[in-house]
Scaffold this motif. Structure first.
Motif, mmCIF file in Angstrom:
data_model
loop_
_atom_site.group_PDB
_atom_site.id
_atom_site.type_symbol
_atom_site.label_atom_id
_atom_site.label_comp_id
_atom_site.label_asym_id
_atom_site.label_seq_id
_atom_site.Cartn_x
_atom_site.Cartn_y
_atom_site.Cartn_z
ATOM 1 N N LYS A 61 0.805 -1.221 0.000
ATOM 2 C CA LYS A 61 0.000 0.000 0.000
ATOM 3 C C LYS A 61 0.843 1.279 0.000
ATOM 4 O O LYS A 61 0.333 2.362 -0.254
ATOM 5 C CB LYS A 61 -0.882 0.052 1.268
ATOM 6 N N ARG A 63 2.103 2.304 2.808
ATOM 7 C CA ARG A 63 1.497 2.898 4.008
ATOM 8 C C ARG A 63 2.554 3.294 5.026
ATOM 9 O O ARG A 63 3.465 2.513 5.310
ATOM 10 C CB ARG A 63 0.555 1.870 4.631
ATOM 11 N N SER A 148 -7.854 -0.518 4.251
ATOM 12 C CA SER A 148 -8.519 -0.355 2.961
ATOM 13 C C SER A 148 -7.546 -0.776 1.853
ATOM 14 O O SER A 148 -6.345 -0.523 1.953
ATOM 15 C CB SER A 148 -8.957 1.089 2.783
ATOM 16 N N ASN A 150 -6.423 0.125 -0.978
ATOM 17 C CA ASN A 150 -6.002 1.124 -1.955
ATOM 18 C C ASN A 150 -4.523 1.432 -1.744
ATOM 19 O O ASN A 150 -3.961 1.102 -0.703
ATOM 20 C CB ASN A 150 -6.810 2.417 -1.747
ATOM 21 N N SER A 156 -10.405 5.226 -1.070
ATOM 22 C CA SER A 156 -10.598 3.811 -0.733
ATOM 23 C C SER A 156 -11.402 3.119 -1.822
ATOM 24 O O SER A 156 -12.226 3.742 -2.487
ATOM 25 C CB SER A 156 -11.332 3.682 0.599
ATOM 26 N N HIS A 236 -5.616 12.068 2.814
ATOM 27 C CA HIS A 236 -6.213 10.877 2.232
ATOM 28 C C HIS A 236 -7.116 11.243 1.080
ATOM 29 O O HIS A 236 -7.388 12.405 0.840
ATOM 30 C CB HIS A 236 -7.100 10.229 3.300
HETATM 31 MG MG MG Z 1 -7.412 3.533 4.471
#
Ligand code: MG
Ligand code: TXA
Length: 335
Positions: A61, A63, A148, A150, A156, A236
């Motif tokens: 991701k 992330r 999520s 994405n 998302s 986001h």
């Molecule tokens: Mg998320």
């Protein structure tokens, strides 16, 4: 990596009859990352006790490592990884689970892969209601950590095509089911201190929570640099073109050129002159459809390279519209 797709659309009512169900279930035990549908948005699920598997999810991701994941369960019997549940939290769980709400609770030591909680001593837990998600949780008998599905920073995913758009080639598989019915991520309720705080607004609203535990709920702070949910501080849900939100909806004519996308309820289309119209919902009483379609529309506009500007008709801010307007604020940078 080749991303396998299992189309289960014809088996949503009883996934156990899907011919390749064992293949799907086995993936989780092998430590693979599989995107699954949930009623809120699609999640990228892995065995929450497998440290290596969880690390891969952050990588796929892109992330930030300080942003913890939500653990998904099938039954409250699986809750031995949190400290004993107090009565008020129990009542909330019984009222809204399975469903679109996650509870942040104190974590019991040495239970979950450390990466899941990003070093925190608390953990977010959710019991999704989507029938496919439930069947997968039931059959794997695992705790599934799932953010999520994405790429970090993108809207998302509410369809399996969205997941493929972002993560094809980076994850092991996608369980392809229907459009997520809620369309925005779960309400996150911090129950580690009192009163309980809404750390992220969602389809379960403050009013709904107060009805079950009167006087026990407050709003968390959404937009400072140190929110309860670390995920709330990142920009986001941002599309490629800048968004302008007209607070409280269109009151006068909106005159724009062809490079502008205009997103509004059908009931406001007569005020729009020019541009490309995207129907958000029927009218301003239809917040459910607006939530369901929000990310879908943001992604559709991103795909249209002729669009350089987006104008959104905003809802009047209240309890019912809080989740929608929060996501729109994030996407627009509050413009
Ligand atoms: Mg998320
Ligand atoms: O609806 C949903 O919640 C979806 C579906 C897949 O279940 N999942 C989801 O996960 O939205 P994610 O990772 O995109 O967002 C989780 C949010 C983040 O803002 C994160 O910072 C917060 O929950 N969070 C998770 N664990 C936390 C914890 N222990 N303390 C505070 N915030 C936490």
């Amino acid at each position: 990596m080749q991303t396998k797709v299992w189309d289960v659309c014809n088996y949503v009512d009883d996934l156990s009859t899907y011919p390749h169900i064992n293949d799907i279930i086995q993936q989780f035990h092998a430590g693979h990352m599989i995107a699954i549908p949930t009623e809120t948005v699609y999640g990228l699920a892995v065995d929450a006790t497998n440290e290596e598997a969880v690390k891969q999810v952050f990588q796929a991701k892109g992330r930030p490592s300080d942003n913890p994941l939500i653990v998904h369960i099938y039954s409250k019997d699986q809750l031995d990884f949190v400290s004993p549940i107090e009565e008020r939290v129990n009542r909330l769980m019984d009222a809204f689970w399975p469903g679109p709400i996650s509870f942040i609770l104190p974590l019991a030591p040495n239970t979950i892969a450390k990466t899941v909680t990003a070093g925190k001593e608390t953990i977010a837990v959710r019991m999704p209601s989507d029938s496919v998600a439930r069947e997968i949780l039931k059959l794997t008998k695992l705790l599934l950590a799932a953010p999520s599905a994405n790429t970090s920073g993108r809207p998302s995913p509410t369809t399996y095509e969205h997941v493929a758009e972002d993560l094809s080639g980076k994850i092991h598989g996608i369980v392809a089911s229907n459009h997520s019915v809620v369309g925005v991520e779960s309400t996150v309720l911090d129950c580690t201190s009192y009163p309980f705080k809404i750390a992220r607004p969602g389809a379960i609203t403050e009013t709904m929570l107060q009805e079950v535990v009167p006087g026990c709920i407050t709003q968390g702070v959404f937009d400072n640099d140190n929110p309860i949910a670390p995920g709330m501080k990142y920009r986001h849900y941002a599309p490629n073109s800048p968004i302008t939100v007209i607070e409280n909806g269109f009151q006068t004519e909106i005159i724009v050129d062809d490079s502008t996308a205009v997103v509004a309820p059908k009931s406001e289309v007569h005020l729009v002159k020019g541009g490309k119209f995207y129907e958000l919902c029927h009218d301003k009483s239809d917040i459910k459809t607006a939530m369901k379609r929000l990310y879908y529309i943001l992604r559709a506009i991103d795909q249209d390279k002729t669009i350089t500007n987006i104008i959104f008709s905003g809802f009047i801010r209240n309890d019912a519209t809080a989740a929608f307007m929060n996501r729109l604020d994030k996407a627009s940078g509050e413009k």
